[in-house]
Design a protein around this motif. Structure first.
Motif, PDB file in Angstrom:
ATOM      1  N   HIS A   1      -1.868  14.312   3.669  1.00  0.00           N
ATOM      2  CA  HIS A   1      -3.150  14.078   4.442  1.00  0.00           C
ATOM      3  C   HIS A   1      -4.039  15.328   4.888  1.00  0.00           C
ATOM      4  CE1 HIS A   1      -6.174  11.635   5.762  1.00  0.00           C
ATOM      5  NE2 HIS A   1      -6.445  12.037   7.009  1.00  0.00           N
TER       6      HIS A   1
ATOM      7  N   ALA B   1       1.092   4.059  -2.975  1.00  0.00           N
ATOM      8  CA  ALA B   1       0.725   5.554  -2.667  1.00  0.00           C
ATOM      9  C   ALA B   1       2.179   6.310  -3.179  1.00  0.00           C
ATOM     10  CB  ALA B   1       0.696   5.715  -1.342  1.00  0.00           C
TER      11      ALA B   1
ATOM     12  N   SER C   1      -5.157   1.370   0.463  1.00  0.00           N
ATOM     13  CA  SER C   1      -5.298   2.785   1.115  1.00  0.00           C
ATOM     14  C   SER C   1      -3.842   2.632   2.219  1.00  0.00           C
ATOM     15  CB  SER C   1      -6.344   2.995   1.912  1.00  0.00           C
ATOM     16  OG  SER C   1      -7.524   2.572   0.845  1.00  0.00           O
ATOM     17  N   ASP C   2      -3.241   3.753   2.148  1.00  0.00           N
ATOM     18  CA  ASP C   2      -2.114   3.869   3.074  1.00  0.00           C
ATOM     19  C   ASP C   2      -2.424   4.325   4.292  1.00  0.00           C
ATOM     20  OD1 ASP C   2       0.335   4.518   4.231  1.00  0.00           O
ATOM     21  OD2 ASP C   2       1.033   5.998   2.565  1.00  0.00           O
TER      22      ASP C   2
ATOM     23  N   ALA D   1     -11.706  -1.875  -6.660  1.00  0.00           N
ATOM     24  CA  ALA D   1     -11.834  -1.232  -5.375  1.00  0.00           C
ATOM     25  C   ALA D   1     -13.097  -1.671  -4.695  1.00  0.00           C
ATOM     26  CB  ALA D   1     -11.564   0.031  -5.424  1.00  0.00           C
TER      27      ALA D   1
ATOM     28  N   THR E   1      -7.853   8.426   8.153  1.00  0.00           N
ATOM     29  CA  THR E   1      -7.062   7.075   7.583  1.00  0.00           C
ATOM     30  C   THR E   1      -7.794   6.151   8.176  1.00  0.00           C
ATOM     31  OG1 THR E   1      -5.443   7.235   9.542  1.00  0.00           O
ATOM     32  CG2 THR E   1      -4.883   8.540   7.550  1.00  0.00           C
ATOM     33  N   SER E   2      -7.535   4.964   7.635  1.00  0.00           N
ATOM     34  CA  SER E   2      -8.270   3.546   8.233  1.00  0.00           C
ATOM     35  C   SER E   2      -7.701   3.559   9.502  1.00  0.00           C
ATOM     36  CB  SER E   2      -7.814   2.535   7.338  1.00  0.00           C
ATOM     37  OG  SER E   2      -6.450   2.419   7.089  1.00  0.00           O
TER      38      SER E   2
ATOM     39  N   ALA F   1      -9.214  -1.182   3.490  1.00  0.00           N
ATOM     40  CA  ALA F   1      -7.701  -0.708   3.143  1.00  0.00           C
ATOM     41  C   ALA F   1      -6.872  -1.697   2.342  1.00  0.00           C
ATOM     42  CB  ALA F   1      -7.100  -0.682   4.575  1.00  0.00           C
TER      43      ALA F   1
ATOM     44  N   ASN G   1      -8.456  -1.754  -1.356  1.00  0.00           N
ATOM     45  CA  ASN G   1      -8.113  -0.425  -2.220  1.00  0.00           C
ATOM     46  C   ASN G   1      -6.800  -0.078  -2.060  1.00  0.00           C
ATOM     47  OD1 ASN G   1     -10.826  -0.741  -2.468  1.00  0.00           O
ATOM     48  ND2 ASN G   1     -11.214   1.087  -1.075  1.00  0.00           N
TER      49      ASN G   1
ATOM     50  N   ALA H   1       0.961  -1.211  -0.018  1.00  0.00           N
ATOM     51  CA  ALA H   1      -0.061   0.106  -0.093  1.00  0.00           C
ATOM     52  C   ALA H   1       1.037   1.308   0.068  1.00  0.00           C
ATOM     53  CB  ALA H   1      -0.867   0.062   1.244  1.00  0.00           C
TER      54      ALA H   1
END
Length: 427
Positions: free
Chosen positions: A401, A64, A392-393, A249, A409-410, A387, A390, A60
């Motif tokens: 961010h 990103a 996700s970072d 996704a 964030t997750s 996460a 997808n 991830a």
């Protein structure tokens, strides 16, 4: 500039300031800035390493890191092209040249000139977009063939160019009809345009990219409809989008208003998430509905757009700025590239503020999902699966961010769910 012109410019600036202040008030009052009491023992630590296993976390972060430079280059390229066309006579020449085969009238200049400027900007960033698509393919997030990718680019560019051209044609018509007060009328019309667009998007734009089929009758459909009823926001249908044509996704959302409101699930979500996790993600989206987040966003967008138009009225009263753009007056179609530049700069500058509000609104929707389902475990499972799928970072750079992050964030969302569970356990 005449005395009347100076008065008009000052009035435009005052209107921009007033509408901008209204946006600040809405932002300060409406979004929730405190949602949970402090749990006994303090807040749960935000642990990115707990979101994904080490191999997926590394993947991830690598994904990103590969996309961020492309995003920045795309933004810079867009601004450079807009600046070259908006602050030099090149833009004015482009507007007049593309309209010449069609008679060269002001309507043709505005409509075709707007489309030409948008297309030129899109072509300039197309190689970067293609690189980003290659990255998404490499990491397994995109399933589109290049034919479908080009079709999506063409359709989105055409929609953007068409809507923007019509809006600017209306703007310049107002400038021609009311040269001293156009900015006031245009602010009101633009605000209304944002409101109407918010209602029309689900029924006009969404079908241009995806096909939707009703979710077959069964336990999950009944459960989601019951969740909407319990939320006090009944929906007309539960639809499945053919998102897998483009991506792996996962996502779901609630679209439309009133009689057009429906839950939409990506087919990938149905395939990869257990029912409890699907219910949790839909409960989150229903949280946006019960708190009227779309309406609030529409209100903020309408006020912000009105303020931006009034500010443009002030800026377009500067004769040196018009001359630099090759325009004779604000009513000259040659002003189109300059207006598009101002829109681009304004949109970029407002991004961190919009995302600050968005993150708070998303957290409130998370809280509603936890309250509706009463299942923090399903929520955490859903966040981890999102996460993982997808890429996700869970721990992006802080500055990135702050500027670009529209959601917590997750890792932050999981910590929030843990805090909620601890408060529930404590009664």
């Amino acid at each position: 500039m005449s005395g009347a012109g100076r008065e008009g410019a000052r009035a435009a600036l005052l209107l921009a300031a007033g509408l901008g202040a209204a946006v600040v008030v809405v932002i300060a009052v409406v979004p929730p800035w405190t949602l949970l009491a402090e749990p006994a023992g303090g807040r749960s630590p935000v642990e990115p390493a707990d979101v994904l296993p080490p191999d997926l976390l590394e993947r991830a972060e690598s994904f990103a890191a590969a996309l961020r430079p492309a995003s920045l280059v795309s933004i810079v390229l867009g601004l450079v092209v807009s600046a070259v066309l908006g602050l030099t006579p090149l833009g004015a020449r482009l507007v007049r040249t593309v309209a010449r085969p069609f008679g060269g009238g002001w309507v043709a200049q505005v409509l075709l000139g707007t489309a030409a400027v948008i297309v030129v900007g899109r072509l300039a960033s197309l190689p970067v977009s293609a690189y980003a698509e290659v990255v998404r393919h490499r990491y397994g997030l995109s399933t589109r063939g290049w034919g479908l990718w080009l079709r999506d680019v063409a359709v989105s560019t055409a929609i953007s160019a068409g809507i923007t051209a019509l809006a600017l044609a209306g703007l310049l018509w107002l400038v021609r009809r009311a040269p001293r007060t156009w900015w006031a009328w245009a602010s009101a019309v633009t605000a209304g345009f944002v409101v109407v667009g918010s209602f029309l998007y689900p029924v006009v734009i969404e079908p241009a990219f995806n096909r939707f089929e009703p979710l077959p009758a069964g336990e999950l459909r009944t459960r989601l409809l019951d969740l909407a009823e319990e939320n006090g926001t009944p929906v007309q249908d539960v639809l499945v989008s053919d998102a897998s044509r483009r991506t792996t996704a996962l996502n779901a959302y609630v679209s439309g208003f009133g009689s057009t409101r429906r839950v939409v699930l990506y087919d990938t979500t149905l395939e990869q998430l257990p029912e409890d996790a699907v219910a949790s993600i839909v409960a989150h989206e229903l949280g946006h509905v019960v708190h009227r987040d779309v309406l609030t966003g529409t209100l903020v967008g309408a006020l912000g757009a009105g303020s931006a138009v009034a500010l443009a009225g002030w800026l377009l009263s500067w004769t040196p700025l018009l001359r630099r753009a090759g325009a004779r007056s604000p009513a000259d179609p040659a002003v189109v590239p300059l207006v598009l530049l101002l829109l681009s700069v304004g949109g970029l500058l407002s991004t961190p503020v919009q995302n600050l509000v968005s993150r708070q609104v998303e957290t409130r929707a998370d809280l509603r999902a936890l309250e509706l389902t009463g299942d923090a475990g399903a929520f955490v499972t859903m966040q981890r699966q999102l996460a993982a799928t997808n890429l996700s970072d869970p721990d992006p750079p802080g500055a990135w961010h702050w500027f670009f992050g529209s959601h917590p964030t997750s890792a932050q969302r999981i910590a929030f769910a843990q805090d909620w569970q601890r408060l529930e356990d404590a009664g």
